[in-house]
Write a protein that holds these residues in place. Structure first.
Motif, PDB file in Angstrom:
ATOM      1  N   THR A  30       0.831  -1.205   0.000  1.00  0.00           N
ATOM      2  CA  THR A  30       0.000   0.000   0.000  1.00  0.00           C
ATOM      3  C   THR A  30       0.862   1.250   0.000  1.00  0.00           C
ATOM      4  N   ILE A  31       0.545   2.158  -0.887  1.00  0.00           N
ATOM      5  CA  ILE A  31       1.187   3.481  -0.902  1.00  0.00           C
ATOM      6  C   ILE A  31       0.175   4.484  -0.373  1.00  0.00           C
ATOM      7  N   CYS A  32       0.534   5.144   0.715  1.00  0.00           N
ATOM      8  CA  CYS A  32      -0.395   6.067   1.379  1.00  0.00           C
ATOM      9  C   CYS A  32      -0.164   7.502   0.923  1.00  0.00           C
ATOM     10  N   ASP A  33      -1.257   8.227   0.750  1.00  0.00           N
ATOM     11  CA  ASP A  33      -1.145   9.661   0.525  1.00  0.00           C
ATOM     12  C   ASP A  33      -0.697  10.347   1.809  1.00  0.00           C
ATOM     13  N   ALA A  34      -0.238  11.588   1.678  1.00  0.00           N
ATOM     14  CA  ALA A  34       0.102  12.376   2.863  1.00  0.00           C
ATOM     15  C   ALA A  34      -1.131  12.513   3.749  1.00  0.00           C
ATOM     16  N   GLY A  35      -0.943  12.363   5.027  1.00  0.00           N
ATOM     17  CA  GLY A  35      -2.076  12.322   5.949  1.00  0.00           C
ATOM     18  C   GLY A  35      -2.530  13.694   6.399  1.00  0.00           C
ATOM     19  N   TYR A  36      -2.999  14.493   5.483  1.00  0.00           N
ATOM     20  CA  TYR A  36      -3.455  15.825   5.840  1.00  0.00           C
ATOM     21  C   TYR A  36      -4.976  15.855   5.986  1.00  0.00           C
ATOM     22  N   ALA A  37      -5.462  16.869   6.669  1.00  0.00           N
ATOM     23  CA  ALA A  37      -6.892  17.154   6.715  1.00  0.00           C
ATOM     24  C   ALA A  37      -7.157  18.379   5.855  1.00  0.00           C
ATOM     25  N   ASP A  38      -8.287  18.370   5.161  1.00  0.00           N
ATOM     26  CA  ASP A  38      -8.635  19.539   4.356  1.00  0.00           C
ATOM     27  C   ASP A  38      -9.790  20.277   5.023  1.00  0.00           C
ATOM     28  N   LEU A  39      -9.622  21.613   5.113  1.00  0.00           N
ATOM     29  CA  LEU A  39     -10.612  22.506   5.704  1.00  0.00           C
ATOM     30  C   LEU A  39     -11.273  23.278   4.573  1.00  0.00           C
ATOM     31  N   ASN A  40     -12.587  23.229   4.488  1.00  0.00           N
ATOM     32  CA  ASN A  40     -13.312  23.774   3.344  1.00  0.00           C
ATOM     33  C   ASN A  40     -14.133  24.997   3.745  1.00  0.00           C
ATOM     34  N   PHE A  41     -13.960  26.082   2.975  1.00  0.00           N
ATOM     35  CA  PHE A  41     -14.650  27.334   3.276  1.00  0.00           C
ATOM     36  C   PHE A  41     -15.218  27.944   1.993  1.00  0.00           C
ATOM     37  N   GLN A  42     -16.459  28.359   2.067  1.00  0.00           N
ATOM     38  CA  GLN A  42     -17.034  29.212   1.042  1.00  0.00           C
ATOM     39  C   GLN A  42     -17.271  30.581   1.665  1.00  0.00           C
ATOM     40  N   ILE A  43     -16.877  31.652   0.967  1.00  0.00           N
ATOM     41  CA  ILE A  43     -16.974  33.013   1.498  1.00  0.00           C
ATOM     42  C   ILE A  43     -18.051  33.742   0.710  1.00  0.00           C
TER      43      ILE A  43
END
Length: 312
Positions: A30-43
């Motif tokens: 298994t090749i894992c993606d970077a373990g980041y979280a994405d924060l989503n904003f609409q302005i």
């Protein structure tokens, strides 16, 4: 913005080492993606409900700074649910300042913890707080909708031309850029009146990147009731001019005249005609017939050099 590639290499190496530790799963391949979280904003504009990136503001004007280290964060503006959405990527607890030009829209603080789903670790958000704006959270889309009141001239087609203001208790800070004669400037707290003229032109609205902005800044003794500024005393009043198009330049005014008369504590009547040539041989000519400059209502927030503030 900083590239995700660096983080991806570091985190994927670490995650590959952790893969395969579960006796029930074979994660060795298994090749894992970077373990980041994405924060989503609409302005959105709280007055109209319009997404500011539709017609009001350019996504290229957005910057996101991780305030704990004063570095630009990893972010992008993309389409989500048919809406332009600001996505900030984080790998750890962090605080972010979201800016448009020189104006802060909101701040966000986030806490997270590493978890493992299947073979690959990721970051789960445990706490998120937003300051500086009203907002709503849509659980179905995982998007925070930020509400700010947009200034009317951005939404009712009023012209940005003939923008004039002055700042009390301020001064101009002017520095020469190293290896050139071009200037950088800012407005700082001080004991002067600083005047700003901004002229904006969009010759062909359908065309991209043909807009031109011209500025003139100068400072005056707050006790004055009138003034005459010309080639004999430009340096005394720190008169600078600038132009912004595909590139931006600021330089000292060399020729012309500025005439001012105080009408009351909130208004000055000023006419000017100035000219200068930049280090790169760009001619900057600004002509303004007598008009009213009004006192800025901002406190402790200086207007950006080439922009007017987007929000109330």
């Amino acid at each position: 913005m900083r590239s995700l590639a660096t983080y991806f290499l570091l985190f994927s190496l670490a995650f590959l080492q952790s893969c395969g530790t579960d006796d029930d799963d074979d994660c060795s391949a298994t090749i894992c993606d970077a373990g980041y979280a994405d924060l989503n904003f609409q302005i959105i504009d709280s007055n109209t409900g319009e997404n500011i990136f539709d017609n009001i503001a350019s996504s290229e004007g957005i910057t996101v700074v991780e305030t704990s280290n004063d570095l630009e964060a990893d972010f992008q503006v993309i389409e989500k649910n048919e809406q332009k959405t600001l996505v900030i990527y984080t790998f750890n607890d962090a605080q972010f300042s979201v800016m448009y030009a020189d104006e802060e829209i909101f701040t966000v603080s986030v806490e997270g913890e590493a978890i493992t789903e299947g073979c690959c670790p990721t970051i789960a958000i445990t706490d998120l707080s937003i300051e500086g704006a009203e907002y709503m959270y849509d659980e179905t889309t995982d998007i925070h909708v930020i509400e700010r009141s947009v200034r009317s001239h951005f939404t009712n087609d009023e012209s940005l031309e003939n923008y004039h203001a002055f700042f009390e208790n301020s001064r101009l800070q002017i520095d020469v850029i190293s290896d050139s004669n071009d200037l950088k400037m800012d407005v700082k707290p001080g004991n002067k009146l600083v005047f700003k003229l901004l002229q904006y032109e969009d010759p062909i609205p359908e065309a991209v990147d043909d807009e031109i902005t011209r500025i003139v800044y100068f400072e005056v003794d707050p006790n004055a009731n009138n003034f005459l500024i010309n080639s004999d005393n430009f340096s005394e009043y720190n008169v600078v001019t600038g132009i912004s198009g595909s590139i931006s330049n600021i330089t000292y005014v060399e020729q012309g005249e500025i005439v001012g008369e105080k009408l009351n504590d909130n208004e000055w009547k000023i006419g000017l005609n100035t000219s200068a040539v930049t280090e790169t041989d760009i001619n900057i000519n600004v002509d303004q017939t007598e008009t009213i400059f009004t006192k800025s209502t901002y406190e402790d927030v200086w207007m950006p050099i080439y922009y007017t503030h987007l929000f109330y």
